[in-house]
Design a protein around this motif. Structure first.
Motif, PDB file in Angstrom:
ATOM      1  N   ASN A  49       0.827  -1.213   0.000  1.00  0.00           N
ATOM      2  CA  ASN A  49       0.000   0.000   0.000  1.00  0.00           C
ATOM      3  C   ASN A  49       0.859   1.259   0.000  1.00  0.00           C
ATOM      4  N   ALA A  50       1.986   1.221   0.704  1.00  0.00           N
ATOM      5  CA  ALA A  50       2.904   2.364   0.706  1.00  0.00           C
ATOM      6  C   ALA A  50       3.454   2.580  -0.703  1.00  0.00           C
ATOM      7  N   CYS A  51       3.798   1.501  -1.384  1.00  0.00           N
ATOM      8  CA  CYS A  51       4.285   1.617  -2.763  1.00  0.00           C
ATOM      9  C   CYS A  51       3.223   2.248  -3.661  1.00  0.00           C
ATOM     10  N   LYS A  52       1.995   1.784  -3.539  1.00  0.00           N
ATOM     11  CA  LYS A  52       0.905   2.340  -4.353  1.00  0.00           C
ATOM     12  C   LYS A  52       0.740   3.832  -4.080  1.00  0.00           C
ATOM     13  N   ALA A  53       0.807   4.211  -2.803  1.00  0.00           N
ATOM     14  CA  ALA A  53       0.690   5.625  -2.441  1.00  0.00           C
ATOM     15  C   ALA A  53       1.880   6.427  -2.972  1.00  0.00           C
ATOM     16  N   GLY A  54       3.058   5.832  -2.952  1.00  0.00           N
ATOM     17  CA  GLY A  54       4.241   6.499  -3.478  1.00  0.00           C
ATOM     18  C   GLY A  54       4.178   6.688  -4.983  1.00  0.00           C
ATOM     19  N   ILE A  55       3.626   5.724  -5.673  1.00  0.00           N
ATOM     20  CA  ILE A  55       3.513   5.802  -7.135  1.00  0.00           C
ATOM     21  C   ILE A  55       2.626   6.972  -7.550  1.00  0.00           C
ATOM     22  N   VAL A  56       1.544   7.183  -6.840  1.00  0.00           N
ATOM     23  CA  VAL A  56       0.626   8.272  -7.206  1.00  0.00           C
ATOM     24  C   VAL A  56       0.984   9.597  -6.528  1.00  0.00           C
ATOM     25  N   GLY A  57       2.078   9.593  -5.751  1.00  0.00           N
ATOM     26  CA  GLY A  57       2.552  10.838  -5.152  1.00  0.00           C
ATOM     27  C   GLY A  57       1.896  11.237  -3.851  1.00  0.00           C
ATOM     28  N   GLU A  58       1.192  10.310  -3.211  1.00  0.00           N
ATOM     29  CA  GLU A  58       0.555  10.617  -1.929  1.00  0.00           C
ATOM     30  C   GLU A  58       1.556  10.640  -0.788  1.00  0.00           C
ATOM     31  N   ILE A  59       2.627   9.856  -0.896  1.00  0.00           N
ATOM     32  CA  ILE A  59       3.709   9.876   0.094  1.00  0.00           C
ATOM     33  C   ILE A  59       5.038   9.919  -0.643  1.00  0.00           C
ATOM     34  N   ASP A  60       6.079  10.371   0.046  1.00  0.00           N
ATOM     35  CA  ASP A  60       7.385  10.498  -0.597  1.00  0.00           C
ATOM     36  C   ASP A  60       8.106   9.154  -0.657  1.00  0.00           C
ATOM     37  N   SER A  61       9.097   9.086  -1.522  1.00  0.00           N
ATOM     38  CA  SER A  61       9.811   7.825  -1.756  1.00  0.00           C
ATOM     39  C   SER A  61      10.565   7.343  -0.524  1.00  0.00           C
ATOM     40  N   GLU A  62      11.031   8.257   0.330  1.00  0.00           N
ATOM     41  CA  GLU A  62      11.759   7.823   1.526  1.00  0.00           C
ATOM     42  C   GLU A  62      10.836   7.172   2.552  1.00  0.00           C
ATOM     43  N   THR A  63       9.572   7.554   2.563  1.00  0.00           N
ATOM     44  CA  THR A  63       8.595   6.878   3.424  1.00  0.00           C
ATOM     45  C   THR A  63       8.352   5.468   2.906  1.00  0.00           C
ATOM     46  N   VAL A  64       8.261   5.331   1.591  1.00  0.00           N
ATOM     47  CA  VAL A  64       8.120   4.002   0.982  1.00  0.00           C
ATOM     48  C   VAL A  64       9.345   3.162   1.318  1.00  0.00           C
ATOM     49  N   ARG A  65      10.524   3.756   1.216  1.00  0.00           N
ATOM     50  CA  ARG A  65      11.774   3.032   1.518  1.00  0.00           C
ATOM     51  C   ARG A  65      11.767   2.528   2.956  1.00  0.00           C
ATOM     52  N   ALA A  66      11.373   3.386   3.888  1.00  0.00           N
ATOM     53  CA  ALA A  66      11.331   2.987   5.303  1.00  0.00           C
ATOM     54  C   ALA A  66      10.358   1.832   5.524  1.00  0.00           C
ATOM     55  N   THR A  67       9.246   1.858   4.819  1.00  0.00           N
ATOM     56  CA  THR A  67       8.264   0.771   4.926  1.00  0.00           C
ATOM     57  C   THR A  67       8.824  -0.523   4.353  1.00  0.00           C
ATOM     58  N   LEU A  68       9.538  -0.414   3.231  1.00  0.00           N
ATOM     59  CA  LEU A  68      10.178  -1.597   2.639  1.00  0.00           C
ATOM     60  C   LEU A  68      11.237  -2.176   3.578  1.00  0.00           C
ATOM     61  N   VAL A  69      12.016  -1.327   4.201  1.00  0.00           N
ATOM     62  CA  VAL A  69      13.032  -1.787   5.155  1.00  0.00           C
ATOM     63  C   VAL A  69      12.365  -2.527   6.316  1.00  0.00           C
ATOM     64  N   SER A  70      11.273  -1.977   6.829  1.00  0.00           N
ATOM     65  CA  SER A  70      10.550  -2.640   7.919  1.00  0.00           C
ATOM     66  C   SER A  70      10.036  -4.017   7.485  1.00  0.00           C
ATOM     67  N   PHE A  71       9.460  -4.081   6.297  1.00  0.00           N
ATOM     68  CA  PHE A  71       8.992  -5.359   5.742  1.00  0.00           C
ATOM     69  C   PHE A  71      10.146  -6.358   5.643  1.00  0.00           C
ATOM     70  N   ALA A  72      11.275  -5.898   5.114  1.00  0.00           N
ATOM     71  CA  ALA A  72      12.434  -6.780   4.927  1.00  0.00           C
ATOM     72  C   ALA A  72      12.969  -7.282   6.263  1.00  0.00           C
ATOM     73  N   ARG A  73      12.995  -6.426   7.269  1.00  0.00           N
ATOM     74  CA  ARG A  73      13.451  -6.856   8.606  1.00  0.00           C
ATOM     75  C   ARG A  73      12.527  -7.935   9.171  1.00  0.00           C
ATOM     76  N   ARG A  74      11.229  -7.755   9.008  1.00  0.00           N
ATOM     77  CA  ARG A  74      10.267  -8.736   9.528  1.00  0.00           C
ATOM     78  C   ARG A  74      10.434 -10.097   8.860  1.00  0.00           C
ATOM     79  N   HIS A  75      10.885 -10.087   7.607  1.00  0.00           N
ATOM     80  CA  HIS A  75      11.077 -11.338   6.863  1.00  0.00           C
ATOM     81  C   HIS A  75      12.528 -11.799   6.858  1.00  0.00           C
ATOM     82  N   ASP A  76      13.370 -11.086   7.590  1.00  0.00           N
ATOM     83  CA  ASP A  76      14.792 -11.419   7.712  1.00  0.00           C
ATOM     84  C   ASP A  76      15.473 -11.540   6.344  1.00  0.00           C
ATOM     85  N   ILE A  77      15.174 -10.580   5.466  1.00  0.00           N
ATOM     86  CA  ILE A  77      15.799 -10.577   4.143  1.00  0.00           C
ATOM     87  C   ILE A  77      16.588  -9.296   3.881  1.00  0.00           C
ATOM     88  N   LEU A  78      16.701  -8.429   4.881  1.00  0.00           N
ATOM     89  CA  LEU A  78      17.424  -7.175   4.707  1.00  0.00           C
ATOM     90  C   LEU A  78      18.920  -7.414   4.826  1.00  0.00           C
TER      91      LEU A  78
END
Length: 98
Positions: A49-78
């Motif tokens: 959802n963060a990616c979708k919001a970032g694509i349409v410009g609702e949130i900035d790319s660094e917020t999307v990046r932070a969300t991706l990092v959090s996802f990756a940590r939860r899945h132990d793939i970072l």
């Protein structure tokens, strides 16, 4: 900086544990779209959802990046950032003046 580009890439372990650099919101979106259905959870939904919001410009790319990092940590793939320690301090030890 291009719209949607991350300031710093996020490196994740994908497939058989191969590192993959994600440089943008669109790359993050593509990765999450390809994520196996059986492994999707709440963290996946939030990141997607963060990616979708970032694509349409609702949130900035660094917020999307932070969300991706959090996802990756939860899945132990970072892959952690590699920081090179300083070998020496310029000039070495302090010198006494007589």
């Amino acid at each position: 900086m291009n719209r949607g580009q991350f300031e710093e890439p996020v490196t994740l372990l994908v497939g058989m544990g191969f590192p993959r650099k994600i440089d943008s919101v669109m790359e993050a979106y593509a990765l999450l779209q390809d994520w196996p259905s059986a492994s999707r959870n709440g963290a996946h939904a939030v990141a997607l959802n963060a990616c979708k919001a970032g694509i349409v410009g609702e949130i900035d790319s660094e917020t999307v990046r932070a969300t991706l990092v959090s996802f990756a940590r939860r899945h132990d793939i970072l892959v952690p950032d590699m920081v090179t320690p300083l070998a020496t301090v310029a000039g070495g030890a302090a010198h006494e003046v007589n």
